[in-house]
Design a protein around this motif. Sequence first.
Motif, PDB file in Angstrom:
ATOM      1  N   LYS A  46       0.547  -1.313   0.061  1.00  0.00           N
ATOM      2  CA  LYS A  46      -0.122   0.043  -0.244  1.00  0.00           C
ATOM      3  C   LYS A  46       0.968   0.874  -0.001  1.00  0.00           C
ATOM      4  O   LYS A  46       0.711   2.290  -0.205  1.00  0.00           O
ATOM      5  N   THR A  47       2.044   1.718   1.026  1.00  0.00           N
ATOM      6  CA  THR A  47       2.916   2.486   0.863  1.00  0.00           C
ATOM      7  C   THR A  47       3.598   2.906   0.392  1.00  0.00           C
ATOM      8  O   THR A  47       3.971   4.269  -0.136  1.00  0.00           O
ATOM      9  N   SER A  48       4.249   1.767  -0.862  1.00  0.00           N
ATOM     10  CA  SER A  48       5.014   1.948  -2.048  1.00  0.00           C
ATOM     11  C   SER A  48       4.078   2.053  -2.900  1.00  0.00           C
ATOM     12  O   SER A  48       4.901   2.659  -4.739  1.00  0.00           O
ATOM     13  N   GLY A  49       3.178   0.949  -3.556  1.00  0.00           N
ATOM     14  CA  GLY A  49       2.902   0.869  -4.431  1.00  0.00           C
ATOM     15  C   GLY A  49       3.297  -0.125  -5.480  1.00  0.00           C
ATOM     16  O   GLY A  49       2.721  -0.351  -6.485  1.00  0.00           O
ATOM     17  N   ARG A  50       4.048  -1.115  -5.042  1.00  0.00           N
ATOM     18  CA  ARG A  50       5.045  -2.107  -5.658  1.00  0.00           C
ATOM     19  C   ARG A  50       4.464  -3.337  -5.623  1.00  0.00           C
ATOM     20  O   ARG A  50       4.092  -3.495  -4.606  1.00  0.00           O
ATOM     21  N   VAL A  51       4.437  -3.834  -7.068  1.00  0.00           N
ATOM     22  CA  VAL A  51       4.215  -5.352  -6.762  1.00  0.00           C
ATOM     23  C   VAL A  51       5.068  -6.147  -5.785  1.00  0.00           C
ATOM     24  O   VAL A  51       5.990  -5.582  -5.973  1.00  0.00           O
ATOM     25  N   ILE A  52       4.866  -7.090  -4.595  1.00  0.00           N
ATOM     26  CA  ILE A  52       5.520  -8.000  -4.041  1.00  0.00           C
ATOM     27  C   ILE A  52       5.554  -9.065  -4.473  1.00  0.00           C
ATOM     28  O   ILE A  52       6.512  -9.886  -4.470  1.00  0.00           O
ATOM     29  N   TYR A  53       4.546  -9.878  -4.428  1.00  0.00           N
ATOM     30  CA  TYR A  53       3.854 -10.750  -4.729  1.00  0.00           C
ATOM     31  C   TYR A  53       3.197 -11.424  -5.971  1.00  0.00           C
ATOM     32  O   TYR A  53       2.376 -10.859  -5.999  1.00  0.00           O
ATOM     33  N   ALA A  54       3.224 -11.955  -6.719  1.00  0.00           N
ATOM     34  CA  ALA A  54       3.004 -12.401  -7.248  1.00  0.00           C
ATOM     35  C   ALA A  54       1.627 -13.703  -6.870  1.00  0.00           C
ATOM     36  O   ALA A  54       2.258 -14.199  -6.134  1.00  0.00           O
ATOM     37  N   ILE A  55       0.436 -13.461  -6.785  1.00  0.00           N
ATOM     38  CA  ILE A  55      -0.670 -15.089  -6.392  1.00  0.00           C
ATOM     39  C   ILE A  55      -0.232 -16.278  -7.679  1.00  0.00           C
ATOM     40  O   ILE A  55      -1.442 -15.893  -8.305  1.00  0.00           O
ATOM     41  N   MET A  56      -0.211 -17.422  -7.839  1.00  0.00           N
ATOM     42  CA  MET A  56      -0.069 -17.947  -8.471  1.00  0.00           C
ATOM     43  C   MET A  56      -0.937 -18.733  -7.947  1.00  0.00           C
ATOM     44  O   MET A  56      -0.764 -19.398  -7.121  1.00  0.00           O
ATOM     45  N   SER A  57      -1.337 -19.140  -8.722  1.00  0.00           N
ATOM     46  CA  SER A  57      -2.913 -21.036  -9.025  1.00  0.00           C
ATOM     47  C   SER A  57      -2.390 -22.040 -10.049  1.00  0.00           C
ATOM     48  O   SER A  57      -1.799 -22.128 -10.296  1.00  0.00           O
ATOM     49  N   PHE A  58      -2.419 -23.218  -8.564  1.00  0.00           N
ATOM     50  CA  PHE A  58      -1.849 -24.370  -8.901  1.00  0.00           C
ATOM     51  C   PHE A  58      -2.422 -25.576  -8.568  1.00  0.00           C
ATOM     52  O   PHE A  58      -3.560 -24.870  -7.142  1.00  0.00           O
ATOM     53  N   GLY A  59      -3.178 -26.373  -9.226  1.00  0.00           N
ATOM     54  CA  GLY A  59      -3.762 -27.691  -8.430  1.00  0.00           C
ATOM     55  C   GLY A  59      -5.276 -27.486  -9.170  1.00  0.00           C
ATOM     56  O   GLY A  59      -5.919 -25.996  -9.155  1.00  0.00           O
ATOM     57  N   GLY A  60      -5.806 -28.121  -8.530  1.00  0.00           N
ATOM     58  CA  GLY A  60      -7.743 -27.587  -8.842  1.00  0.00           C
ATOM     59  C   GLY A  60      -7.900 -28.099  -9.639  1.00  0.00           C
ATOM     60  O   GLY A  60      -7.912 -28.347 -10.823  1.00  0.00           O
TER      61      GLY A  60
END
Length: 130
Positions: A46-60
């Motif tokens: 929130k404070t820097s606006g930087r993307v920190i993580y890509a939320i990756m989807s696996f399985g299911g």
Amino acid sequence: MNLSTPASTLDQPAHPLVLSSRVLKEPVYNLAGTKIGHVSDLSIEKTSGRVIYAIMSFGGFLGIGEKFHPVPWSVLQYDIERDGFVVPLDEAVLKDAPSYSAEELRSLGGEDYREALLGYYSRYGMGPYW
């Protein structure tokens, strides 16, 4: 394969920006070229606006049993030939990584979340984002 192309060049214009809509649902491959999932979301500080993580989807299957793995954004490299991202992690490594259901993911983001992810990914030479 071009692993040196940073994720920020995904849209190929002459500027350094990429829209999140162009990242979401992009396939993710391991170094061997096997598709191991896709980008489901992005975690933005929130404070820097930087993307920190890509939320990756696996399985299911059809969204049932799907797990979400926050992977440091800095490890994703865009591969133009594959039209997707490449990560230096294989599926077995990601199966052991911290993962969350969709409901659990909505409630995360605090100090415990950050420390759990740092503890896991630091084993692979991925330091903290801060």
